[in-house]
Design an enzyme around this catalytic site. Structure first.
Site, PDB file in Angstrom:
ATOM      1  N   ALA A   6      38.787  37.765  37.821  1.00 34.95           N
ATOM      2  CA  ALA A   6      39.818  37.279  38.739  1.00 34.95           C
ATOM      3  C   ALA A   6      41.187  37.279  38.076  1.00 34.95           C
ATOM      4  CB  ALA A   6      39.471  35.870  39.218  1.00 34.95           C
ATOM      5  N   PRO A   7      42.198  37.859  38.716  1.00 33.80           N
ATOM      6  CA  PRO A   7      43.545  37.806  38.153  1.00 33.80           C
ATOM      7  C   PRO A   7      43.988  36.371  37.945  1.00 33.80           C
ATOM      8  CG  PRO A   7      43.440  39.309  40.026  1.00 33.80           C
ATOM      9  CD  PRO A   7      42.154  38.555  40.009  1.00 33.80           C
ATOM     10  N   CYS A   8      44.538  36.124  36.769  1.00 31.94           N
ATOM     11  CA  CYS A   8      44.978  34.761  36.465  1.00 31.94           C
ATOM     12  C   CYS A   8      46.133  34.817  35.493  1.00 31.94           C
ATOM     13  CB  CYS A   8      43.835  33.941  35.857  1.00 31.94           C
ATOM     14  SG  CYS A   8      44.287  32.239  35.472  1.00 31.94           S
ATOM     15  N   GLN A   9      47.219  34.115  35.822  1.00 32.82           N
ATOM     16  CA  GLN A   9      48.348  33.979  34.913  1.00 32.82           C
ATOM     17  C   GLN A   9      48.592  32.485  34.700  1.00 32.82           C
ATOM     18  OE1 GLN A   9      48.932  35.778  37.983  1.00 32.82           O
ATOM     19  NE2 GLN A   9      48.031  37.553  36.994  1.00 32.82           N
TER      20      GLN A   9
END
Length: 367
Positions: free
Chosen positions: A96-99
């Site tokens: 999952a994209p996560c910043q």
């Protein structure tokens, strides 16, 4: 030693061999995780990603898999019902994209990271399909966000739902990846306690894989050239000044070797970021590959001996993609897809371990 090969032959079901686990790959990107799980012996049933360039690459390499080019938050939770069968285990994978540290909310003189992850969007699909196992890969640090974080909330959900979990920050070198890359990996199972696969490389094991192992046999090309036999073996062009700069650096060296006339003003003022413009070393592991890893100005991405940055194919091989994996798009697009990918050998190791776990659990349950 040349780039390692992958066994992607069909994992045929028989009386002695259970049906291949079916995979739904969420946030698949161009297919690093799927490539590894396919090589492990799983069947890639479907994938989801919103990125159009990555979607095109994925479809090219997994033509038999259903692909959903859509924001997962807008995807019906019953979209995959037709893919589930009673005789085949179901595995979810997700990167999952996560910043978690990129968006800062300021309060007086203090700032606090605001987490933004899509990991929790998996929950409705898990509630509906109840996968037998789960693989999650993400950036190290996600698990350290204090109080009520996405990571902790997701772990609590898995526990309430009857999953055994195990997570670690792994060194990808330990599974044969020729790159100093660390990732947060979670394995979960509905069929008993699950652990991690044994490491294969490191102290008292096989030596770490090197840059030479993976790209040492590729044909030489010049900066700005594309090899006629492989359009992915393509290197970015260099201006005269940057060409002089890379020519002044020896294998494994840095810009500290430059004569004074090649220095930038910012480099004279600061000794930081020594890796920019640097060369890799053949008999060592590569640095972490980013979404700009075919540009010498963005890190130690110079070829060990040729006067250029590494090519897109070389970057893909250092991410342990098979040599015949096809990438679509321009050089920048391909590089971004490659840099965002999960190293294939990591997902292959996790996939093989899950297959063994599910088979053993089935035997034990039958006993």
């Amino acid at each position: 030693m040349t780039a390692l090969s992958f066994d992607t032959s069909p994992y045929a079901a028989s009386e002695k061999t259970p049906a291949r686990p079916a995979v739904i790959d969420f946030f698949s990107g161009c297919g690093g995780t799927s490539a590894g799980l396919r090589a492990a012996g799983m069947r890639i049933a479907a994938a989801v990603d919103l990125d159009a360039a990555a979607a095109a690459t994925y479809r090219k390499n997994f033509p038999d898999s259903e692909f959903y080019e859509v924001d997962i938050r807008k995807l019906d939770h019953n979209a995959f019902d037709h893919l589930v069968t009673s005789d085949s285990p179901l595995v979810f994978s997700a990167c999952a994209p996560c910043q978690p540290y990129s968006s800062m909310r300021h309060s007086g003189s203090k700032s606090r990271p605001q987490e933004r992850s899509l990991l929790l969007t998996l929950i409705p699909f898990m509630d509906r399909l109840k996968p037998d196992a789960l693989i999650v890969e993400n950036v190290p640090g996600l698990q350290k966000i204090p109080g009520g974080s996405t990571w902790n909330r997701f772990l609590r959900y898995l526990e309430r739902s009857g999953y055994s979990t195990r997570w670690e920050v792994i060194d990808c070198r330990a599974y044969g990846v020729p790159q100093r890359r660390k990732r947060l990996v979670l394995l979960a199972s509905r069929h008993g306690t699950i652990d991690f696969p044994e490491e294969t490389h490191g102290k008292d094991l096989l030596p770490y894989s090197t840059v030479r192992d993976w790209i040492g046999d590729l044909p030489a090309i010049q900066a700005g050239e594309t090899y006629s036999g492989d359009p992915i073996h393509r290197s970015g062009a260099l201006g005269d000044l940057n060409l002089r700069r890379i020519m002044a650096i020896t294998e494994g060296g840095s810009r500290s070797e430059w004569p004074s006339e090649l220095w930038l003003d910012c480099h004279r003022k600061s000794k930081g970021h020594q890796d920019s413009y640097g060369r890799m070393r053949y008999d060592d592991t590569a640095p972490v590959l980013t979404t700009k890893c075919t540009d010498i100005t963005n890190g130690r991405y110079g070829h060990p001996t040729q006067n250029r940055a590494i090519s897109a194919r070389e970057a893909a091989l250092l991410q342990t993609f098979p040599k015949d994996f096809k990438f679509l798009g321009g050089l920048k697009s391909m590089t971004r897809q490659i840099g965002n990918a999960v190293p294939v050998l990591v997902s292959k190791a996790m996939g093989q371990h899950i297959i063994e776990h599910l088979q053993t659990s089935k035997i034990e349950n039958c006993g």
